[in-house]
Design a protein around this motif. Structure first.
Motif, PDB file in Angstrom:
ATOM      1  N   LEU A  31     -90.532 -18.465 -13.553  1.00 29.26           N
ATOM      2  CA  LEU A  31     -90.427 -19.362 -14.705  1.00 29.26           C
ATOM      3  C   LEU A  31     -91.690 -20.184 -14.861  1.00 29.26           C
ATOM      4  O   LEU A  31     -91.653 -21.373 -15.157  1.00 29.26           O
ATOM      5  N   GLY A  32     -92.839 -19.556 -14.669  1.00 27.09           N
ATOM      6  CA  GLY A  32     -94.090 -20.198 -15.044  1.00 27.09           C
ATOM      7  C   GLY A  32     -94.297 -20.054 -16.545  1.00 27.09           C
ATOM      8  O   GLY A  32     -93.373 -19.726 -17.297  1.00 27.09           O
ATOM      9  N   ARG A  33     -95.534 -20.257 -17.000  1.00 26.03           N
ATOM     10  CA  ARG A  33     -95.789 -20.177 -18.446  1.00 26.03           C
ATOM     11  C   ARG A  33     -95.508 -18.786 -18.985  1.00 26.03           C
ATOM     12  O   ARG A  33     -94.940 -18.628 -20.071  1.00 26.03           O
ATOM     13  N   SER A  34     -95.908 -17.754 -18.229  1.00 26.19           N
ATOM     14  CA  SER A  34     -95.675 -16.407 -18.727  1.00 26.19           C
ATOM     15  C   SER A  34     -94.191 -16.076 -18.718  1.00 26.19           C
ATOM     16  O   SER A  34     -93.685 -15.402 -19.622  1.00 26.19           O
ATOM     17  N   GLY A  35     -93.455 -16.540 -17.699  1.00 25.49           N
ATOM     18  CA  GLY A  35     -92.025 -16.303 -17.659  1.00 25.49           C
ATOM     19  C   GLY A  35     -91.297 -17.007 -18.786  1.00 25.49           C
ATOM     20  O   GLY A  35     -90.365 -16.442 -19.390  1.00 25.49           O
ATOM     21  N   MET A  36     -91.711 -18.227 -19.078  1.00 25.04           N
ATOM     22  CA  MET A  36     -91.106 -18.970 -20.184  1.00 25.04           C
ATOM     23  C   MET A  36     -91.353 -18.248 -21.506  1.00 25.04           C
ATOM     24  O   MET A  36     -90.444 -18.079 -22.329  1.00 25.04           O
ATOM     25  N   ALA A  37     -92.589 -17.801 -21.725  1.00 23.25           N
ATOM     26  CA  ALA A  37     -92.921 -17.101 -22.966  1.00 23.25           C
ATOM     27  C   ALA A  37     -92.171 -15.779 -23.057  1.00 23.25           C
ATOM     28  O   ALA A  37     -91.690 -15.396 -24.132  1.00 23.25           O
ATOM     29  N   PRO A  95     -96.856 -12.692 -12.905  1.00 23.10           N
ATOM     30  CA  PRO A  95     -97.901 -12.035 -12.106  1.00 23.10           C
ATOM     31  C   PRO A  95     -97.968 -12.490 -10.659  1.00 23.10           C
ATOM     32  O   PRO A  95     -98.466 -11.756  -9.809  1.00 23.10           O
ATOM     33  N   GLY A  96     -97.454 -13.680 -10.346  1.00 33.43           N
ATOM     34  CA  GLY A  96     -97.570 -14.165  -8.979  1.00 33.43           C
ATOM     35  C   GLY A  96     -96.641 -13.492  -7.993  1.00 33.43           C
ATOM     36  O   GLY A  96     -96.844 -13.598  -6.773  1.00 33.43           O
ATOM     37  N   LEU A  97     -95.610 -12.796  -8.473  1.00 33.90           N
ATOM     38  CA  LEU A  97     -94.648 -12.179  -7.571  1.00 33.90           C
ATOM     39  C   LEU A  97     -95.152 -10.817  -7.089  1.00 33.90           C
ATOM     40  O   LEU A  97     -95.497  -9.956  -7.889  1.00 33.90           O
ATOM     41  N   ARG A  98     -95.167 -10.631  -5.788  1.00 39.08           N
ATOM     42  CA  ARG A  98     -95.646  -9.376  -5.217  1.00 39.08           C
ATOM     43  C   ARG A  98     -94.598  -8.282  -5.394  1.00 39.08           C
ATOM     44  O   ARG A  98     -93.395  -8.555  -5.490  1.00 39.08           O
ATOM     45  N   PRO A  99     -95.029  -7.031  -5.384  1.00 37.95           N
ATOM     46  CA  PRO A  99     -94.075  -5.930  -5.498  1.00 37.95           C
ATOM     47  C   PRO A  99     -93.027  -5.915  -4.391  1.00 37.95           C
ATOM     48  O   PRO A  99     -91.954  -5.320  -4.553  1.00 37.95           O
ATOM     49  N   GLU A 219    -104.045  -9.433  -0.102  1.00 40.26           N
ATOM     50  CA  GLU A 219    -102.757  -9.952   0.356  1.00 40.26           C
ATOM     51  C   GLU A 219    -101.629  -9.549  -0.599  1.00 40.26           C
ATOM     52  O   GLU A 219    -100.457  -9.636  -0.251  1.00 40.26           O
ATOM     53  N   TRP A 220    -101.983  -9.092  -1.809  1.00 38.47           N
ATOM     54  CA  TRP A 220    -100.992  -8.710  -2.840  1.00 38.47           C
ATOM     55  C   TRP A 220    -100.885  -7.194  -2.947  1.00 38.47           C
ATOM     56  O   TRP A 220     -99.795  -6.651  -3.009  1.00 38.47           O
ATOM     57  N   HIS A 221    -102.033  -6.544  -2.958  1.00 34.30           N
ATOM     58  CA  HIS A 221    -102.074  -5.086  -3.092  1.00 34.30           C
ATOM     59  C   HIS A 221    -101.994  -4.431  -1.714  1.00 34.30           C
ATOM     60  O   HIS A 221    -102.443  -4.995  -0.708  1.00 34.30           O
ATOM     61  N   ALA A 222    -101.463  -3.225  -1.687  1.00 35.23           N
ATOM     62  CA  ALA A 222    -101.333  -2.509  -0.418  1.00 35.23           C
ATOM     63  C   ALA A 222    -102.690  -2.252   0.219  1.00 35.23           C
ATOM     64  O   ALA A 222    -102.841  -2.338   1.441  1.00 35.23           O
TER      65      ALA A 222
END
Length: 494
Positions: A31-37, A95-99, A219-222
């Motif tokens: 629920l950051g800015r992108s999640g809200m939008a 975008p901040g959530l990792r796979p 730290e995000w990508h494999a």
């Protein structure tokens, strides 16, 4: 939000019942800015929306209250993103959530589509239209220089008289601009991170650029291959121009391997003399040999190198990439010049904070990985380097030997300060190092004092951390502000 109806937003062209999310159950993760939008756009399109976020901050509670009044269900607090409830047709992720986040891993395992907010905005605003009717999207990715390049591009397009939405990883979320019914945009300028591209599957951009590829966000990508593959997604289905960096062969390989729309061109940019279908530099001029009829034998002047501010070799490269994207849209050559001259960059990008006693203090807090730090350091001859923070799994073993001759000394801070000290000890043991062990925000006072004790007239004290900032600060901006404030206390008003 509010003040418009779904039919007013989407117009009468598509049948609202045929929109890809109408009547679907959609989970929005984050629920950051992108999640809200994203949630706002989904509700407008007739979706049944659940929003989840592990952070129950006051800001998120306020956002949740607003979304609930619009018809969404919202769940906040620890564990909210751990699982995927049954019966959902789509997940839209921030975008901040990792796979590896529980809800995303579960969706992938169950075959539930996962979209970025970028993908959602494309699907709702553009994908249903034939190509000639779409508002063109010009997009930029790369390890370093993305924000500077899109700001340059925005300024060039504005100088050409176009109405521009600067969106994506900088500026507003794309969905927020799509929902803006007060402005009719001529073009979207979209900065895209690898995180956003990872879950973007159907973008068909007018033109796109990959500026460079260096190790980052491991730290995000494999691994680095996955990181590169996500960056390369930007070229898929491009309709006009794929802009690549001649000095970085990885970006050209991405173009060669991309499945583009028939007729799309490969356009290079170089700090040297350009070949055909390239932009480059000739006699201190930025020139175009790509978008001119006589490109086999001649080039068109776009601007002077001196028009690029702040001057640094990597900023000239950024300007050429921005110019290539703008020219792909038919922008006048004089608009490139005027846009670069009129540019007002955001702070913390090779920004001179003060000059006192023969010492220049420069804030490049935006240099959040080793390659960005190295680019910044190349602009100066004798440096007291302030570095450290969150290294994100990257190494300084290439930067240090390449830059050792420029280093008067180094001041290190942050959670991964020892990573940098080890690289300096191994590759440049002659460089004096001061380590600031405090990890409190106020440690910047000690950092600036240590740098001042090393600096001599003619030196540049350069904050180019090569690391992210969230171990000690809320953002790279807050880190740069803290540095600038301490410098001004020492040197007096600018």
């Amino acid at each position: 939000m509010g003040g418009w109806s779904v039919s007013e937003f989407f117009g009468t062209g598509p049948d609202l019942n045929t929109l890809p999310v109408a009547g679907k159950r959609v989970l929005v993760a984050g629920l950051g800015r992108s999640g809200m939008a994203a949630a706002d756009g989904l509700l407008a399109a007739g979706a049944d929306v659940l929003v989840v976020d592990d952070n129950a901050s006051e800001r998120n509670e306020d956002s949740a209250g607003l979304l609930r009044t619009l018809g969404a269900e919202v769940r906040l607090g620890p564990g909210s993103t751990a699982e995927l409830p049954e019966g959902f047709d789509l997940v839209v992720t921030s975008p901040g959530l990792r796979p590896t986040t529980g809800v995303l891993a579960a969706a992938a395992a169950a075959g539930v589509p996962i979209w970025s907010e970028i993908e959602l905005a494309w699907q709702l605003s553009t994908a249903h239209l034939p190509a000639p009717e779409r508002t063109p999207w010009l997009a930029v990715t790369g390890t370093n220089g993305k924000t500077t390049t899109v700001q340059m591009l925005e300024s060039i397009l504005t100088a050409d008289g176009k109405s521009v939405a600067l969106v994506g990883n900088v500026g507003r979320p794309v969905m927020e601009a799509v929902l803006d019914t007060d402005t009719r945009y001529d073009v979207f300028v979209v900065e895209l991170s690898s995180f956003q591209l990872h879950y973007s599957h159907s973008l068909q951009l007018h033109s796109a650029a990959v500026l460079n590829l260096e190790p980052d966000h491991l730290e995000w990508h494999a691994d680095l291959d996955e990181y590169a593959a996500d960056k390369a997604r930007i070229y898929e289905r491009v309709t006009h121009s794929c802009v690549y960096n001649v000095a970085d062969p990885a970006t050209e390989r991405m173009v060669e391997e991309a499945d583009v729309t028939e007729g799309a061109r490969a356009i290079g940019f170089t700090l040297g003399t350009p070949g055909m279908s390239m932009l480059g530099v000739v006699d201190d001029l930025l020139v175009d040999r790509a978008f001119v009829e006589q490109r086999k034998t001649s080039a068109l002047e776009l601007a002077k190198v001196d028009d690029v501010r702040p001057f640094a070799p990597h900023n000239v490269a950024n300007a050429l990439a921005a110019a290539a994207l703008a020219r792909s849209l038919g922008v006048r050559a004089t608009s490139v010049r005027d846009g670069l001259r009129n540019l007002k960059l955001g702070g913390h990008r090779i920004e001179t904070v003060a000059e006192a006693d023969g010492i220049t203090w420069v804030d490049d807090s935006k240099a959040t990985n080793p390659a960005a730090a190295a680019s910044s350091m190349q602009a100066f001859d004798s440096i007291v380097w302030i570095a450290g923070g969150q290294a994100k799994g990257t190494s300084f073993d290439e930067l240090v030997p390449a830059m050792a001759k420029r280093l008067r000394g180094a001041v290190l801070l942050g959670v991964d300060r020892e990573v940098i000290r080890a690289a300096l000890s191994q590759h440049a043991p002659e460089v004096p190092v001061i380590v600031v062990d405090s990890t409190e925000t106020g440690a910047m006072t000690e950092v600036v004092e240590a740098a001042a004790s090393m600096a001599q007239p003619g030196d540049t004290v350069l904050l180019a951390p090569g690391c992210a900032s969230l171990d000690m600060f809320s953002s790279y901006g807050e880190r740069g502000d803290a540095f600038a404030a301490e410098v001004r206390k020492r040197t007096g008003p600018a």
